[in-house]
Design a protein around this motif. Structure first.
Motif, PDB file in Angstrom:
ATOM      1  N   MET A   1       2.476 -16.476  17.994  1.00  0.00           N
ATOM      2  CA  MET A   1       2.175 -15.048  17.894  1.00  0.00           C
ATOM      3  C   MET A   1       3.263 -14.371  17.075  1.00  0.00           C
ATOM      4  N   ILE A   2       2.857 -13.573  16.111  1.00  0.00           N
ATOM      5  CA  ILE A   2       3.779 -12.802  15.290  1.00  0.00           C
ATOM      6  C   ILE A   2       4.121 -11.528  16.049  1.00  0.00           C
ATOM      7  N   ARG A   3       5.391 -11.347  16.364  1.00  0.00           N
ATOM      8  CA  ARG A   3       5.812 -10.216  17.185  1.00  0.00           C
ATOM      9  C   ARG A   3       6.201  -8.986  16.364  1.00  0.00           C
ATOM     10  N   LEU A   4       6.541  -9.187  15.118  1.00  0.00           N
ATOM     11  CA  LEU A   4       6.925  -8.083  14.249  1.00  0.00           C
ATOM     12  C   LEU A   4       5.676  -7.278  13.883  1.00  0.00           C
ATOM     13  N   PRO A   5       5.720  -5.954  14.041  1.00  0.00           N
ATOM     14  CA  PRO A   5       4.546  -5.145  13.679  1.00  0.00           C
ATOM     15  C   PRO A   5       4.238  -5.290  12.185  1.00  0.00           C
ATOM     16  N   LEU A   6       2.977  -5.467  11.872  1.00  0.00           N
ATOM     17  CA  LEU A   6       2.552  -5.593  10.479  1.00  0.00           C
ATOM     18  C   LEU A   6       1.603  -4.456  10.127  1.00  0.00           C
ATOM     19  N   ARG A   7       1.818  -3.880   8.961  1.00  0.00           N
ATOM     20  CA  ARG A   7       0.894  -2.885   8.423  1.00  0.00           C
ATOM     21  C   ARG A   7      -0.054  -3.629   7.492  1.00  0.00           C
ATOM     22  N   ILE A   8      -1.332  -3.580   7.816  1.00  0.00           N
ATOM     23  CA  ILE A   8      -2.330  -4.334   7.065  1.00  0.00           C
ATOM     24  C   ILE A   8      -3.384  -3.373   6.540  1.00  0.00           C
ATOM     25  N   LEU A   9      -3.634  -3.454   5.240  1.00  0.00           N
ATOM     26  CA  LEU A   9      -4.718  -2.699   4.630  1.00  0.00           C
ATOM     27  C   LEU A   9      -5.875  -3.665   4.440  1.00  0.00           C
ATOM     28  N   LEU A  10      -6.973  -3.399   5.111  1.00  0.00           N
ATOM     29  CA  LEU A  10      -8.162  -4.226   5.028  1.00  0.00           C
ATOM     30  C   LEU A  10      -9.170  -3.523   4.135  1.00  0.00           C
ATOM     31  N   VAL A  11      -9.513  -4.152   3.020  1.00  0.00           N
ATOM     32  CA  VAL A  11     -10.484  -3.587   2.091  1.00  0.00           C
ATOM     33  C   VAL A  11     -11.788  -4.354   2.306  1.00  0.00           C
ATOM     34  N   GLU A  12     -12.681  -3.746   3.065  1.00  0.00           N
ATOM     35  CA  GLU A  12     -13.918  -4.417   3.499  1.00  0.00           C
ATOM     36  C   GLU A  12     -15.008  -3.373   3.683  1.00  0.00           C
ATOM     37  N   ASP A  13     -16.196  -3.661   3.164  1.00  0.00           N
ATOM     38  CA  ASP A  13     -17.286  -2.693   3.264  1.00  0.00           C
ATOM     39  C   ASP A  13     -18.224  -2.950   4.440  1.00  0.00           C
ATOM     40  N   LEU A  14     -18.227  -4.151   4.994  1.00  0.00           N
ATOM     41  CA  LEU A  14     -19.112  -4.453   6.118  1.00  0.00           C
ATOM     42  C   LEU A  14     -18.375  -4.211   7.436  1.00  0.00           C
ATOM     43  N   GLU A  15     -18.876  -3.289   8.218  1.00  0.00           N
ATOM     44  CA  GLU A  15     -18.223  -2.919   9.474  1.00  0.00           C
ATOM     45  C   GLU A  15     -18.124  -4.111  10.433  1.00  0.00           C
ATOM     46  N   THR A  16     -19.174  -4.934  10.488  1.00  0.00           N
ATOM     47  CA  THR A  16     -19.143  -6.097  11.391  1.00  0.00           C
ATOM     48  C   THR A  16     -18.046  -7.072  10.985  1.00  0.00           C
ATOM     49  N   ASP A  17     -17.880  -7.291   9.675  1.00  0.00           N
ATOM     50  CA  ASP A  17     -16.804  -8.174   9.212  1.00  0.00           C
ATOM     51  C   ASP A  17     -15.437  -7.558   9.518  1.00  0.00           C
ATOM     52  N   ALA A  18     -15.304  -6.248   9.317  1.00  0.00           N
ATOM     53  CA  ALA A  18     -14.027  -5.576   9.582  1.00  0.00           C
ATOM     54  C   ALA A  18     -13.643  -5.721  11.052  1.00  0.00           C
ATOM     55  N   VAL A  19     -14.604  -5.538  11.953  1.00  0.00           N
ATOM     56  CA  VAL A  19     -14.332  -5.675  13.393  1.00  0.00           C
ATOM     57  C   VAL A  19     -13.900  -7.103  13.714  1.00  0.00           C
ATOM     58  N   LEU A  20     -14.604  -8.081  13.167  1.00  0.00           N
ATOM     59  CA  LEU A  20     -14.271  -9.487  13.426  1.00  0.00           C
ATOM     60  C   LEU A  20     -12.892  -9.842  12.868  1.00  0.00           C
ATOM     61  N   SER A  57      -8.493  -8.331   1.227  1.00  0.00           N
ATOM     62  CA  SER A  57      -9.596  -7.680   0.532  1.00  0.00           C
ATOM     63  C   SER A  57     -10.771  -8.614   0.301  1.00  0.00           C
ATOM     64  N   ASP A  58     -11.950  -8.055   0.500  1.00  0.00           N
ATOM     65  CA  ASP A  58     -13.178  -8.718   0.086  1.00  0.00           C
ATOM     66  C   ASP A  58     -13.195  -8.715  -1.440  1.00  0.00           C
ATOM     67  N   TYR A  59     -14.006  -9.570  -2.030  1.00  0.00           N
ATOM     68  CA  TYR A  59     -14.091  -9.622  -3.487  1.00  0.00           C
ATOM     69  C   TYR A  59     -15.168  -8.674  -4.007  1.00  0.00           C
ATOM     70  N   ASN A  60     -16.335  -8.684  -3.368  1.00  0.00           N
ATOM     71  CA  ASN A  60     -17.434  -7.800  -3.775  1.00  0.00           C
ATOM     72  C   ASN A  60     -17.512  -6.600  -2.862  1.00  0.00           C
ATOM     73  N   LEU A  61     -17.345  -5.434  -3.458  1.00  0.00           N
ATOM     74  CA  LEU A  61     -17.423  -4.178  -2.724  1.00  0.00           C
ATOM     75  C   LEU A  61     -18.469  -3.304  -3.413  1.00  0.00           C
ATOM     76  N   PRO A  62     -18.994  -2.309  -2.720  1.00  0.00           N
ATOM     77  CA  PRO A  62     -20.074  -1.504  -3.306  1.00  0.00           C
ATOM     78  C   PRO A  62     -19.707  -0.804  -4.616  1.00  0.00           C
ATOM     79  N   THR A  63     -18.467  -0.332  -4.739  1.00  0.00           N
ATOM     80  CA  THR A  63     -18.105   0.470  -5.915  1.00  0.00           C
ATOM     81  C   THR A  63     -17.069  -0.182  -6.823  1.00  0.00           C
ATOM     82  N   CYS A  64     -16.587  -1.375  -6.452  1.00  0.00           N
ATOM     83  CA  CYS A  64     -15.560  -2.034  -7.253  1.00  0.00           C
ATOM     84  C   CYS A  64     -15.499  -3.515  -6.874  1.00  0.00           C
TER      85      CYS A  64
END
Length: 187
Positions: A1-20, A57-64
């Motif tokens: 387990m990584i104990r150090l807090p990490l700031r993660i930017l998730l670039v994902e358009d599908l809500e179900t994938d983001a939750v998972l 980041s996902d590769y295929n997104l709706p606008t980019c």
């Protein structure tokens, strides 16, 4: 387990994938701070104000595309760790291109059931780098936020005449003297 807090930017358009993905990250990072976006404008805002330790980041997104996200991220912070998590990269040439373009790694979505196992070594590498910079980490983050916001403001200025444009150029040049190697922006 990584104990150090990490700031993660998730670039994902599908809500179900983001939750998972968030659930899988929570299995390996004790205190993740995760922000989710799905377009370049929101991504730029988060890169400037949130200053993530890692971008997934996902590769295929709706606008980019993920490559556009990578280019934006590297333009704002050339040292950020960038991981593609996608179902699109199914040929070795495209995968190699993402790495050559500055990506730190990629994971196929078909491996979502073992995402935590695939992601853990990549995140541990981020943590190792962060620990090495532990004493100055928050100061660097605050400085990056300030510099990013100043650059964003300068980008928004509409110079009406040649003198104003020259002055904005001089400000950018002067600011370049204060940048760290972690935050190389194109003027």
């Amino acid at each position: 387990m990584i104990r150090l807090p990490l700031r993660i930017l998730l670039v994902e358009d599908l809500e179900t994938d983001a939750v998972l993905i968030k659930r899988k990250i929570a299995k390996i990072v004790e205190a993740p701070e995760i922000e989710v976006v799905d377009n370049l404008e929101d991504c730029k805002h988060m890169l400037i104000n949130f200053v993530p330790d890692v971008i997934i980041s996902d590769y295929n997104l709706p606008t980019c595309t993920g490559m556009e996200v990578l280019e934006l991220a590297l333009d704002i912070d050339s040292s950020v760790t960038f991981i593609f998590l996608t179902g699109t990269i199914n040929d070795e040439e495209l995968a190699a291109h993402t790495i050559l373009a500055g990506g730190s790694g990629y994971i196929l979505k078909k491996h979502m059931d073992v995402l935590d196992e695939k992601l853990e070594p990549l995140l541990k590498k981020v943590v190792f780098t962060m620990v090495a910079k532990k004493d100055i980490r928050e100061q660097i983050r605050n400085n990056k936020i300030a510099v990013n916001q100043i650059y964003n403001y300068l980008d928004s200025l509409k110079a009406d005449n040649k003198e104003q444009r020259e002055n904005i150029g001089k400000i950018r040049e002067s600011m370049g003297q204060f940048k760290t190697g972690d935050n190389d922006r194109k003027a």
